[in-house]
Motif scaffolding. Structure first.
Motif, short mmCIF file in Angstrom:
data_model
loop_
_atom_site.label_atom_id
_atom_site.label_comp_id
_atom_site.label_asym_id
_atom_site.label_seq_id
_atom_site.Cartn_x
_atom_site.Cartn_y
_atom_site.Cartn_z
N ASN A 1 34.50 43.91 43.68
CA ASN A 1 34.09 43.02 44.91
C ASN A 1 35.28 42.29 45.49
N ALA A 2 36.20 41.81 44.62
CA ALA A 2 37.36 40.89 45.21
C ALA A 2 38.28 41.88 46.21
N ILE A 3 38.38 43.25 45.77
CA ILE A 3 39.19 44.13 46.84
C ILE A 3 38.05 44.29 48.03
N LYS A 4 37.02 44.60 47.83
CA LYS A 4 35.94 45.17 48.75
C LYS A 4 35.82 43.96 49.86
N TYR A 5 35.79 42.50 49.36
CA TYR A 5 35.30 41.66 50.47
C TYR A 5 36.56 40.76 50.81
N SER A 6 37.89 41.40 50.53
CA SER A 6 38.94 40.60 51.01
C SER A 6 39.63 41.53 51.97
N GLY A 7 40.59 40.94 52.84
CA GLY A 7 41.17 41.78 54.23
C GLY A 7 42.51 42.45 53.69
N HIS A 8 42.89 43.14 54.48
CA HIS A 8 44.12 43.77 54.40
C HIS A 8 45.43 42.83 54.20
N GLY A 9 46.36 43.10 53.22
CA GLY A 9 47.49 42.35 52.78
C GLY A 9 47.09 41.18 52.24
N SER A 10 46.07 40.94 51.72
CA SER A 10 45.60 39.85 50.87
C SER A 10 46.21 39.83 49.34
N LYS A 11 45.96 38.87 48.75
CA LYS A 11 46.32 38.80 47.45
C LYS A 11 45.02 38.67 46.57
N ILE A 12 45.12 39.20 45.27
CA ILE A 12 44.10 38.92 44.19
C ILE A 12 44.60 38.51 42.75
N TRP A 13 44.13 37.41 42.32
CA TRP A 13 44.78 37.06 40.93
C TRP A 13 43.79 37.22 39.82
N VAL A 14 44.29 37.90 38.75
CA VAL A 14 43.63 38.21 37.76
C VAL A 14 44.37 37.43 36.53
N ASP A 15 44.03 36.26 36.10
CA ASP A 15 44.57 35.47 34.98
C ASP A 15 43.46 35.68 33.59
N SER A 16 44.21 35.76 32.50
CA SER A 16 43.43 35.89 31.34
C SER A 16 44.26 34.94 30.42
N CYS A 17 43.24 34.35 29.32
CA CYS A 17 43.90 33.60 28.36
C CYS A 17 42.73 33.69 26.93
N ILE A 18 43.48 33.60 25.84
CA ILE A 18 42.61 33.44 24.54
C ILE A 18 43.02 32.43 23.80
N ASP A 19 42.15 31.35 23.80
CA ASP A 19 42.44 30.29 22.94
C ASP A 19 41.84 30.47 21.44
#
Length: 562
Positions: free
Chosen positions: A456-474
């Motif tokens: 969805n992030a790729i599909k609904y974002s434009g050319h040259g845009s950035k997508i951040w994927v952050d993960s954390c285990i507490d």
């Protein structure tokens, strides 16, 4: 002011009326009154019979001095006429010397005292006035007491007559009631024998007979054990009394059912209602038992345990609802698929047709462009089919949770690499992980969740845009956020975002099924996780998911999820 008060207070004026046809007598009387010490008198004078009667009727004077001789009529006649209203008035008769018979007659007709004309002294007149006023007051008081006593006697007599008649009626009713009670008792014994036979063979409840106050006269059946009731103690107790005591949280519900049962006594019409006791469900029918006079003095109560029927009905309703949802899902999918499949298939057909023409090396770039279009269309078709297959499995309960240990940073990097072919030109995925590396969860379900959100992030974002994927285990959870710089979600559409087949208003021209986020939500439920999001239109969207490190699996987790 009452006479007695005026006599007790010497400074008060005592009003005296002289009834005499001789003015000289008025002057003499006034002089005598003036000579009376410690008293204050006011003397009025009237000379004829009729005027005297009129003034007396107004009742403004405290005492009346009447001359025996009044022309055609005598003072005795005046006294008789004035006393016709039954209220005594203080009259003093003035008589001639030695006329004893007139004096006696005056006292007989109602005069309070008499004086001899020409021989009055101030002391005699003062004593006569005082005596007459007191005497008149006493007579009026006695008269009032007699009237009250007579009234009380009449009232008591009427009450006694009424009581005697009531007692007679009560005796008649009592005899009738005794006769009817004997018949009722005989009928009751016969009925109870029948009820007992029925109740002993009644498998799922209680049969009871209640009196007009809804107290148990008879009760039997297998339901006593289920309801935690003592069959021996319930006789004489009121309907719902023990249930209310055992389960006070439902006291209001039981009171309402009690009133329904009570209405049968008043109306003579049967009532049917349900009630719940702890984890049991009961259906109750209350039927009037009428006597020979068509009066409802007892009711028959049949309590049937319908717990199993309720559970069966609930399961049937759930199954029917699931069937409806699956049917709706299939209908909507067919409608959606017919539209969504048409575009990529048309693209594939046109691109294949064009590629067949670009055979020489100089058309290499055009061939690659159409091959890329074919791959993109195939990916779209695959996504549509995957969405449908996923939700179909979830609805039918065929998806299971299988835990395994995964290294989160490598796992997410692999998924991002897998999505590289579908990225738009210039799009960049930035990955960051903190905390522990290992977690035990269902890797396939987690993959489906991340791929869907990343897609969805790729599909609904434009050319040259950035997508951040952050993960954390507490200590307790795995936290993953996926943030884009895309078109965002309109605020009015955000409330429906996880509904099945829902598409935001600004995404209508972008291919999609409207099932992705609904599937993500259901997958997270399987892992006991949660999802939230923040979005601003034209600025981007951030999805956050939380999955507990320890998934508590029950029987449903391994055999029936969704």
């Amino acid at each position: 002011m009452p006479f007695s008060n005026k006599l007790d207070q010497p400074h008060m004026v005592v009003r005296v009326l002289l009834i005499d046809d001789d003015e000289d007598d008025y002057i003499i009387t006034e002089d005598i009154l003036d000579d009376i010490p410690y008293r204050n008198y006011e003397l009025d004078w009237v000379s004829n019979f009729d005027d005297a009667i009129s003034i007396i009727n107004h009742g403004v004077h405290d005492v009346y001095i009447v001359d025996y001789l009044l022309g055609a009529k005598s003072g005795l006649d005046l006294i008789i006429e004035a006393l016709k209203d039954s209220k005594h008035k203080p009259f003093i008769l003035l008589t001639g010397q030695g006329d004893v018979r007139v004096d006696e007659k005056a006292m007989t007709v109602g005069a309070s005292d008499y004086l001899v004309k020409g021989q009055m002294t101030p002391q005699q007149l003062e004593r006569a006035i005082r005596h007459s006023i007191l005497h008149s007051r006493h007579l009026n008081h006695i008269s009032e007491l007699n009237e009250k006593l007579e009234q009380r006697v009449q009232d008591r007599t009427r009450q006694l007559d009424k009581a005697i008649k009531t007692l007679q009626r009560s005796n008649e009713d009592l005899e009738l009631q005794i006769s009817e009670r004997k018949k009722a008792e005989e009928e009751l014994l016969k009925s109870q024998a029948i009820y007992k036979i029925i109740a002993h063979n009644f498998p799922y409840g209680i049969i009871a007979v209640l009196d007009e106050n809804l107290k148990y006269l008879f009760a039997d059946g297998t339901g006593f054990k289920e309801l935690e009731l003592d069959a021996h103690k319930i006789i004489g107790a009121q309907f719902f009394q023990f249930l209310r005591k055992n389960d006070p949280s439902k006291a209001k519900e039981y009171d309402a059912r009690f009133e329904l049962a009570k209405s049968v006594i008043d109306s003579g019409e049967e009532q049917i209602f349900d009630f719940d006791y702890k984890d049991l469900n009961y259906s109750v029918i209350v039927v009037p038992i009428k006597n020979s006079r068509k009066q409802t003095k007892q009711v028959l109560v049949v309590m049937l345990n319908i717990t199993q029927q309720r559970k069966a009905e609930s399961e049937i309703k759930k199954s029917l609802q699931k069937e409806r949802e699956l049917s709706e899902l299939k209908s909507r999918f067919v409608s959606m698929a017919s539209h969504e499949f048409r575009t990529p298939l048309s693209t594939i057909m046109s691109s294949v047709s064009l590629i067949s023409r670009y055979t020489s090396e100089e058309y290499h770039e055009k061939r690659n462009k159409h091959i890329k279009r074919i791959k993109s269309s195939v990916n779209n078709l695959t996504q549509i089919l995957n969405d449908f297959l996923s939700i179909s499995k979830l609805e039918e309960g065929k998806s299971l949770v299988h835990k395994s240990t995964i290294k989160v940073d490598n796992f997410i990097e692999g998924l991002c690499d897998e999505m590289s072919p579908v990225k738009k030109q210039g799009q960049k995925i930035i990955i960051k992980h903190t905390g522990d590396m290992l977690i035990k969860t269902d890797s396939q379900i987690l993959k489906n969740i991340i791929i869907n959100l990343l897609s969805n992030a790729i599909k609904y974002s434009g050319h040259g845009s950035k997508i951040w994927v952050d993960s954390c285990i507490d200590e307790k959870n795995l936290l993953i956020t996926i943030k884009d710089e895309g078109m965002g979600i309109p605020e009015k559409d955000q409330v429906h975002l996880f509904d099945r087949f829902f598409r935001a208003e600004n995404a209508m021209n972008i291919q999609g099924t409207g099932l992705g986020l609904n599937i993500v939500n259901k997958y997270l439920e399987m892992l006991h996780g949660k999802i939230s999001f923040e979005s601003i239109e034209d600025k981007g969207t951030t999805f956050s998911i939380t999955i507990p490190k320890k998934i508590i699996l029950d029987e449903k987790d391994t055999t029936h999820r969704g």
